[in-house]
Design a protein around this motif. Structure first.
Motif, PDB file in Angstrom:
ATOM      1  N   VAL A  13       0.684  -1.122  -0.068  1.00 42.83           N
ATOM      2  CA  VAL A  13       0.104  -0.051  -0.043  1.00 42.83           C
ATOM      3  C   VAL A  13       0.980   1.317  -0.085  1.00 42.83           C
ATOM      4  N   ASP A  14       2.108   1.221   0.784  1.00 44.57           N
ATOM      5  CA  ASP A  14       2.889   2.469   0.721  1.00 44.57           C
ATOM      6  C   ASP A  14       3.236   2.738  -0.723  1.00 44.57           C
ATOM      7  N   PHE A  15       3.738   1.668  -1.462  1.00 49.73           N
ATOM      8  CA  PHE A  15       4.245   2.003  -2.852  1.00 49.73           C
ATOM      9  C   PHE A  15       3.027   2.539  -3.590  1.00 49.73           C
ATOM     10  N   LEU A  16       1.976   1.835  -3.564  1.00 49.81           N
ATOM     11  CA  LEU A  16       0.785   2.386  -4.391  1.00 49.81           C
ATOM     12  C   LEU A  16       0.278   3.858  -3.887  1.00 49.81           C
ATOM     13  N   ALA A  17       0.402   3.926  -2.678  1.00 46.83           N
ATOM     14  CA  ALA A  17       0.171   5.450  -2.313  1.00 46.83           C
ATOM     15  C   ALA A  17       1.106   6.521  -2.892  1.00 46.83           C
ATOM     16  N   LYS A  18       2.399   6.146  -2.883  1.00 45.21           N
ATOM     17  CA  LYS A  18       3.399   6.972  -3.574  1.00 45.21           C
ATOM     18  C   LYS A  18       3.434   6.845  -4.983  1.00 45.21           C
ATOM     19  N   PHE A  19       2.717   5.925  -5.651  1.00 43.27           N
ATOM     20  CA  PHE A  19       2.740   5.888  -7.123  1.00 43.27           C
ATOM     21  C   PHE A  19       1.485   6.617  -7.356  1.00 43.27           C
ATOM     22  N   SER A  20       0.692   6.627  -6.592  1.00 43.23           N
ATOM     23  CA  SER A  20      -0.747   7.432  -7.279  1.00 43.23           C
ATOM     24  C   SER A  20      -0.432   8.808  -6.971  1.00 43.23           C
ATOM     25  N   ARG A  21       0.434   9.182  -5.802  1.00 39.52           N
ATOM     26  CA  ARG A  21       0.675  10.622  -6.041  1.00 39.52           C
ATOM     27  C   ARG A  21       1.699  11.061  -7.007  1.00 39.52           C
ATOM     28  N   LEU A  22       2.320  10.153  -7.804  1.00 38.92           N
ATOM     29  CA  LEU A  22       3.297  10.411  -8.751  1.00 38.92           C
ATOM     30  C   LEU A  22       2.292  10.652 -10.004  1.00 38.92           C
ATOM     31  N   VAL A  23       1.322   9.504 -10.229  1.00 44.68           N
ATOM     32  CA  VAL A  23       0.385   9.949 -11.248  1.00 44.68           C
ATOM     33  C   VAL A  23      -0.585  10.844 -11.204  1.00 44.68           C
ATOM     34  N   ASN A  24      -0.704  11.442 -10.113  1.00 46.66           N
ATOM     35  CA  ASN A  24      -1.599  12.556  -9.651  1.00 46.66           C
ATOM     36  C   ASN A  24      -0.810  13.791 -10.135  1.00 46.66           C
ATOM     37  N   GLY A  25       0.422  13.899  -9.671  1.00 49.60           N
ATOM     38  CA  GLY A  25       1.300  15.010 -10.050  1.00 49.60           C
ATOM     39  C   GLY A  25       1.547  15.153 -11.343  1.00 49.60           C
ATOM     40  N   MET A  26       1.675  13.957 -12.084  1.00 50.55           N
ATOM     41  CA  MET A  26       2.008  14.101 -13.771  1.00 50.55           C
ATOM     42  C   MET A  26       0.758  14.383 -14.447  1.00 50.55           C
ATOM     43  N   GLY A  27      -0.447  13.898 -13.971  1.00 48.41           N
ATOM     44  CA  GLY A  27      -1.630  14.398 -14.466  1.00 48.41           C
ATOM     45  C   GLY A  27      -2.133  15.998 -14.489  1.00 48.41           C
ATOM     46  N   GLN A  28      -1.888  16.569 -13.065  1.00 49.30           N
ATOM     47  CA  GLN A  28      -2.014  17.541 -12.742  1.00 49.30           C
ATOM     48  C   GLN A  28      -1.145  18.784 -13.657  1.00 49.30           C
ATOM     49  N   SER A  29       0.199  18.219 -13.815  1.00 49.25           N
ATOM     50  CA  SER A  29       1.165  18.848 -14.526  1.00 49.25           C
ATOM     51  C   SER A  29       0.709  19.181 -16.040  1.00 49.25           C
ATOM     52  N   LEU A  30       0.230  18.090 -16.693  1.00 44.07           N
ATOM     53  CA  LEU A  30      -0.217  17.927 -17.782  1.00 44.07           C
ATOM     54  C   LEU A  30      -1.480  18.832 -17.835  1.00 44.07           C
ATOM     55  N   VAL A  31      -2.385  18.862 -16.986  1.00 41.50           N
ATOM     56  CA  VAL A  31      -3.571  19.586 -17.118  1.00 41.50           C
ATOM     57  C   VAL A  31      -3.139  21.309 -17.186  1.00 41.50           C
ATOM     58  N   LEU A  32      -2.103  21.445 -16.620  1.00 40.50           N
ATOM     59  CA  LEU A  32      -1.613  22.784 -16.360  1.00 40.50           C
ATOM     60  C   LEU A  32      -1.024  23.402 -17.772  1.00 40.50           C
ATOM     61  N   SER A  33      -0.227  22.315 -18.196  1.00 42.53           N
ATOM     62  CA  SER A  33       0.321  22.565 -19.574  1.00 42.53           C
ATOM     63  C   SER A  33      -0.542  22.841 -20.550  1.00 42.53           C
ATOM     64  N   TRP A  34      -1.631  22.013 -20.719  1.00 46.65           N
ATOM     65  CA  TRP A  34      -2.557  21.842 -21.482  1.00 46.65           C
ATOM     66  C   TRP A  34      -3.475  23.500 -21.413  1.00 46.65           C
ATOM     67  N   THR A  35      -3.531  23.619 -20.296  1.00 43.16           N
ATOM     68  CA  THR A  35      -4.489  24.972 -19.907  1.00 43.16           C
ATOM     69  C   THR A  35      -3.675  26.190 -20.669  1.00 43.16           C
ATOM     70  N   LYS A  36      -2.358  26.293 -20.120  1.00 48.74           N
ATOM     71  CA  LYS A  36      -1.625  27.567 -20.472  1.00 48.74           C
ATOM     72  C   LYS A  36      -1.363  27.488 -21.959  1.00 48.74           C
ATOM     73  N   LEU A  37      -1.027  26.396 -22.542  1.00 47.02           N
ATOM     74  CA  LEU A  37      -1.048  26.344 -24.232  1.00 47.02           C
ATOM     75  C   LEU A  37      -2.267  26.573 -24.886  1.00 47.02           C
ATOM     76  N   ALA A  38      -3.435  26.054 -24.337  1.00 52.32           N
ATOM     77  CA  ALA A  38      -4.589  26.396 -24.958  1.00 52.32           C
ATOM     78  C   ALA A  38      -4.872  27.991 -24.809  1.00 52.32           C
ATOM     79  N   LYS A  39      -4.611  28.547 -23.849  1.00 51.61           N
ATOM     80  CA  LYS A  39      -4.852  29.976 -23.527  1.00 51.61           C
ATOM     81  C   LYS A  39      -4.048  30.750 -24.394  1.00 51.61           C
TER      82      LYS A  39
END
Length: 172
Positions: free
Chosen positions: A97-123
Protein backbone atom coordinates in the motif's frame (compact mmCIF):
# COMPACT_ATOMS: atom_id res chain seq x y z
CA UNK A 1 26.04 -5.15 -25.83
CA UNK A 2 22.52 -5.21 -24.41
CA UNK A 3 22.93 -8.70 -22.99
CA UNK A 4 26.38 -8.24 -21.49
CA UNK A 5 26.98 -4.59 -20.67
CA UNK A 6 23.53 -3.16 -19.90
CA UNK A 7 22.91 -5.25 -16.75
CA UNK A 8 26.26 -4.03 -15.39
CA UNK A 9 25.38 -0.47 -16.35
CA UNK A 10 22.01 -0.71 -14.60
CA UNK A 11 23.71 -2.11 -11.49
CA UNK A 12 26.11 0.85 -11.57
CA UNK A 13 23.17 3.24 -11.76
CA UNK A 14 21.58 1.53 -8.78
CA UNK A 15 24.79 1.80 -6.78
CA UNK A 16 25.22 5.49 -7.69
CA UNK A 17 21.62 6.29 -6.82
CA UNK A 18 21.96 4.63 -3.44
CA UNK A 19 25.46 5.77 -2.53
CA UNK A 20 25.28 9.46 -3.43
CA UNK A 21 21.72 10.47 -2.69
CA UNK A 22 22.67 12.17 0.59
CA UNK A 23 26.25 13.29 -0.02
CA UNK A 24 26.04 14.38 -3.68
CA UNK A 25 22.43 14.92 -4.76
CA UNK A 26 23.55 16.60 -8.00
CA UNK A 27 25.28 13.37 -9.10
CA UNK A 28 22.21 11.40 -8.16
CA UNK A 29 19.99 13.75 -10.19
CA UNK A 30 22.22 13.37 -13.22
CA UNK A 31 22.10 9.60 -12.85
CA UNK A 32 18.30 9.74 -12.64
CA UNK A 33 18.26 11.71 -15.90
CA UNK A 34 20.43 9.07 -17.56
CA UNK A 35 18.18 6.26 -16.34
CA UNK A 36 15.14 8.09 -17.71
CA UNK A 37 16.84 8.63 -21.05
CA UNK A 38 17.90 5.00 -21.49
CA UNK A 39 14.83 3.25 -20.11
CA UNK A 40 13.05 3.20 -23.46
CA UNK A 41 15.59 0.92 -25.17
CA UNK A 42 16.81 -1.44 -22.45
CA UNK A 43 15.14 -4.49 -20.96
CA UNK A 44 12.56 -2.93 -18.66
CA UNK A 45 12.82 -5.77 -16.16
CA UNK A 46 16.24 -4.45 -15.20
CA UNK A 47 14.65 -1.25 -13.87
CA UNK A 48 10.94 -1.93 -13.36
CA UNK A 49 11.49 -4.22 -10.40
CA UNK A 50 10.89 -3.91 -6.67
CA UNK A 51 14.49 -3.11 -5.83
CA UNK A 52 14.96 -0.30 -8.34
CA UNK A 53 11.45 1.18 -8.11
CA UNK A 54 11.55 1.21 -4.28
CA UNK A 55 14.83 3.13 -4.42
CA UNK A 56 13.28 5.65 -6.80
CA UNK A 57 10.20 5.98 -4.61
CA UNK A 58 12.34 6.58 -1.54
CA UNK A 59 14.12 9.36 -3.42
CA UNK A 60 10.82 11.10 -3.98
CA UNK A 61 10.86 12.01 -0.29
CA UNK A 62 14.29 13.69 -0.59
CA UNK A 63 13.73 17.34 -1.50
CA UNK A 64 16.79 17.66 -3.74
CA UNK A 65 15.92 14.48 -5.64
CA UNK A 66 12.15 14.35 -5.84
CA UNK A 67 11.72 16.11 -9.16
CA UNK A 68 14.26 13.96 -10.98
CA UNK A 69 12.99 10.78 -9.27
CA UNK A 70 9.46 11.68 -10.37
CA UNK A 71 10.64 12.34 -13.93
CA UNK A 72 12.52 9.05 -13.98
CA UNK A 73 9.49 7.10 -12.77
CA UNK A 74 7.40 8.94 -15.31
CA UNK A 75 9.76 7.79 -18.08
CA UNK A 76 9.63 4.22 -16.80
CA UNK A 77 5.85 4.17 -16.73
CA UNK A 78 5.20 6.31 -19.80
CA UNK A 79 7.84 5.55 -22.41
CA UNK A 80 9.28 2.26 -21.44
CA UNK A 81 6.29 0.23 -20.49
CA UNK A 82 3.64 -1.21 -22.71
CA UNK A 83 0.14 -1.29 -21.20
CA UNK A 84 0.50 -4.88 -20.04
CA UNK A 85 3.77 -4.17 -18.22
CA UNK A 86 2.29 -1.00 -16.72
CA UNK A 87 -0.62 -2.99 -15.36
CA UNK A 88 1.69 -5.70 -14.03
CA UNK A 89 3.83 -3.11 -12.22
CA UNK A 90 0.79 -1.63 -10.53
CA UNK A 91 -0.79 -5.00 -9.78
CA UNK A 92 2.43 -6.54 -8.48
CA UNK A 93 2.58 -3.79 -5.93
CA UNK A 94 -1.02 -3.95 -4.78
CA UNK A 95 0.06 -5.71 -1.62
CA UNK A 96 2.39 -2.80 -0.90
CA UNK A 97 0.00 0.00 0.00
CA UNK A 98 2.89 2.40 0.71
CA UNK A 99 4.19 1.90 -2.82
CA UNK A 100 0.80 2.44 -4.41
CA UNK A 101 0.19 5.50 -2.25
CA UNK A 102 3.43 7.03 -3.53
CA UNK A 103 2.75 5.84 -7.05
CA UNK A 104 -0.73 7.37 -7.00
CA UNK A 105 0.78 10.68 -5.85
CA UNK A 106 3.21 10.43 -8.75
CA UNK A 107 0.43 9.81 -11.27
CA UNK A 108 -1.60 12.62 -9.71
CA UNK A 109 1.34 15.02 -10.06
CA UNK A 110 1.99 13.99 -13.65
CA UNK A 111 -1.68 14.37 -14.53
CA UNK A 112 -2.05 17.75 -12.89
CA UNK A 113 1.14 18.97 -14.58
CA UNK A 114 -0.23 17.91 -17.95
CA UNK A 115 -3.55 19.65 -17.21
CA UNK A 116 -1.68 22.83 -16.33
CA UNK A 117 0.40 22.57 -19.49
CA UNK A 118 -2.68 22.02 -21.62
CA UNK A 119 -4.44 24.99 -19.99
CA UNK A 120 -1.52 27.36 -20.56
CA UNK A 121 -0.98 26.18 -24.13
CA UNK A 122 -4.68 26.41 -25.00
CA UNK A 123 -4.96 29.90 -23.52
CA UNK A 124 -1.78 30.91 -25.33
CA UNK A 125 -3.26 29.79 -28.64
CA UNK A 126 -0.68 27.08 -29.37
CA UNK A 127 -3.19 24.58 -30.76
CA UNK A 128 -0.66 21.96 -31.85
CA UNK A 129 1.21 21.85 -28.53
CA UNK A 130 -2.10 21.93 -26.62
CA UNK A 131 -3.29 18.92 -28.61
CA UNK A 132 -0.08 17.05 -27.79
CA UNK A 133 -0.49 17.84 -24.09
CA UNK A 134 -4.09 16.64 -24.23
CA UNK A 135 -3.07 13.38 -25.93
CA UNK A 136 -0.40 12.81 -23.27
CA UNK A 137 -2.99 13.54 -20.60
CA UNK A 138 -5.50 11.13 -22.08
CA UNK A 139 -2.97 8.29 -22.05
CA UNK A 140 -2.89 8.62 -18.24
CA UNK A 141 -6.66 8.24 -17.81
CA UNK A 142 -6.73 4.41 -17.67
CA UNK A 143 -4.12 4.49 -14.91
CA UNK A 144 -6.08 7.27 -13.17
CA UNK A 145 -9.20 5.12 -13.18
CA UNK A 146 -7.36 2.04 -11.98
CA UNK A 147 -5.98 3.94 -8.99
CA UNK A 148 -9.21 5.82 -8.33
CA UNK A 149 -11.19 2.61 -7.78
CA UNK A 150 -8.57 1.05 -5.49
CA UNK A 151 -9.98 -0.32 -2.22
CA UNK A 152 -7.50 1.63 -0.08
CA UNK A 153 -8.76 5.16 0.56
CA UNK A 154 -5.25 6.62 0.76
CA UNK A 155 -4.48 5.46 -2.76
CA UNK A 156 -7.73 6.62 -4.32
CA UNK A 157 -7.65 9.93 -2.43
CA UNK A 158 -4.19 10.72 -3.81
CA UNK A 159 -5.52 10.73 -7.36
CA UNK A 160 -8.59 12.93 -6.78
CA UNK A 161 -6.83 16.18 -7.80
CA UNK A 162 -5.96 14.78 -11.22
CA UNK A 163 -9.47 13.38 -11.59
CA UNK A 164 -11.06 16.72 -10.70
CA UNK A 165 -8.79 18.64 -13.09
CA UNK A 166 -9.45 16.17 -15.90
CA UNK A 167 -13.21 16.40 -15.38
CA UNK A 168 -12.92 20.19 -15.66
CA UNK A 169 -11.20 19.76 -19.02
CA UNK A 170 -14.01 17.47 -20.18
CA UNK A 171 -16.56 20.12 -19.17
CA UNK A 172 -14.80 22.64 -21.39
Amino acid sequence: MREQVIPSLVESWYQILGAYQQSHPEITCQCLEVVGAYVSWIDLNLIANDRFVNLLLSQMSVEDLREEACDCLFEIVNKGMDPTDKTKLVESSEEDVDFLAKFSRLVNGMGQSLVLSWTKLAKGGDVKAAAEALRALETKVPLLLQLLVHDDDDISANIVGFCYDYLNILKQ
